[in-house]
Design a protein around this motif. Sequence first.
Motif, short mmCIF file in Angstrom:
data_model
loop_
_atom_site.label_atom_id
_atom_site.label_comp_id
_atom_site.label_asym_id
_atom_site.label_seq_id
_atom_site.Cartn_x
_atom_site.Cartn_y
_atom_site.Cartn_z
N ILE A 1 0.84 -1.20 0.00
CA ILE A 1 0.00 0.00 0.00
C ILE A 1 0.88 1.25 0.00
N LYS A 2 1.90 1.25 0.83
CA LYS A 2 2.78 2.41 0.94
C LYS A 2 3.47 2.70 -0.39
N TYR A 3 3.98 1.66 -1.03
CA TYR A 3 4.69 1.87 -2.29
C TYR A 3 3.71 2.28 -3.40
N PHE A 4 2.56 1.63 -3.43
CA PHE A 4 1.56 1.90 -4.46
C PHE A 4 1.08 3.35 -4.39
N ASP A 5 0.99 3.88 -3.18
CA ASP A 5 0.54 5.26 -2.99
C ASP A 5 1.49 6.27 -3.65
#
Length: 463
Positions: free
Chosen positions: A363-367
């Motif tokens: 989630i963090k990277y995708f954001d």
Amino acid sequence: MRKLLLVLLLVLFTVAIFAKATITVSVWSWNVDRSKKVIAEFNKYYPDIEVKLVVNQPEVNSFLTARVSAKQALPDVIAESWEPLSYPVSQGWVYPLDEFLKDDPDYKHVPESAKEAFKYRGKTYALPERLHFECIVVNLDLLKKLNLQVPKYEEWTVDIFKQYARRGTTREYSGINQLWEFDTFMAAVLSKDTTFWSFNPNKWEFDLVKGGWIPAIKLQKELKSIPNLVSDDLINQELRNQNQLDDYQKKFGKDADAFRESKVLMGFEATYDWSWLHTVPWNFDYYPLPFDSKIGIRLPVHINYTFVSATTKYPREAFLFAKFLSYDPRGIVARLKIYESEGVEKGRLVDWFIPATMHPDVIKYFDGLRIPNGIKWMLRNLDKSVRVDMWKVVPGWFEAIWDVIFPVNEKIRRGETTPEAVAAETQEKANKVIKENWAIFEKKLIDAEKKFPQLRKQIEGKK
């Protein structure tokens, strides 16, 4: 003599420790270079597993059939498929993966819709490889020009959507580009129990009477009844063939592409349309399909999958590679970086994919990706997703849809009947098809399940 025996045993032990397990992975021809990069990333964590590539052409299921017919070994892992999984499963070619999943802490981050997507008789036969959302694309530049506020994703109800569609319809603009199959996907949103074409996956049958079918058809009919709201409905090919202008050309111009030219407020498109959508010259965002506030948010999603062949000599190693593609956060982030490296156009990534996990690292990277914020919001709300690509798992799906339900839908669209008048009879006929096909499939599946233990003993060299 004893020393010689000890030396030989030591040599054999050393060879066993340092020997690499070699697995083959089948990929699409256009993904070979990308897959080589994925393998390099995989080997950073699993240097003792050698991965060789083969190309599955022309399609996955026909490729597997040809290999079996030619008495050639199946690849250990099929990296990505969107074809009916029911076929290779019924042939006994797929390895059930539950022994590897039950104690895997990473698996808890996979949403239930994806966990349940590829199960038969309680066994998991495939893992999600990537997702695609059905969406509404909103032209943010035109939104501003029309003095409309940017809506919030979590407030994107059917009523709000209809308001925007109407207010976006003027002499110069239209509210939405097209509504082809809009009702069939909305059947997954306007009911808490049904999915695409109002199929109830828990009961394994269509529910046209009480599911989302009727309300979805009514919504589509309401939208289409508003003059000029659906831009593509203004196209009349018969008039064009006679060198006459149709209503679309009269409104937007003879050679116009109204959507691309920023003359349509919204588009009914999916994330798999990114290859051309990312090239439009205006700012846009992806929104979920509008939801009923009484039911709540439901995000229709397609799930491509990866699976391990039943004949693999190294099931654990094959699973680890499939997991790396599917829900291993290290694998997902590595793959996203590979996509990022392929460049940016108009401030947007040229290509990317939606992972099937809500792992915090993912989630963090995708954001941070240069893609529309609406997709990031949908990934954070993946637990509200409902899978819609039922043809991948339901035997007899195409027959039930195209031979039974679709012709009835067309009669309804032409105004020859109403959904209420035909729902019960149509679902009975469609469910008869599903029931008959399931009986055939289940018989083959049970036979494959019975043969699987002996097959594994032969492969593993056990008596």
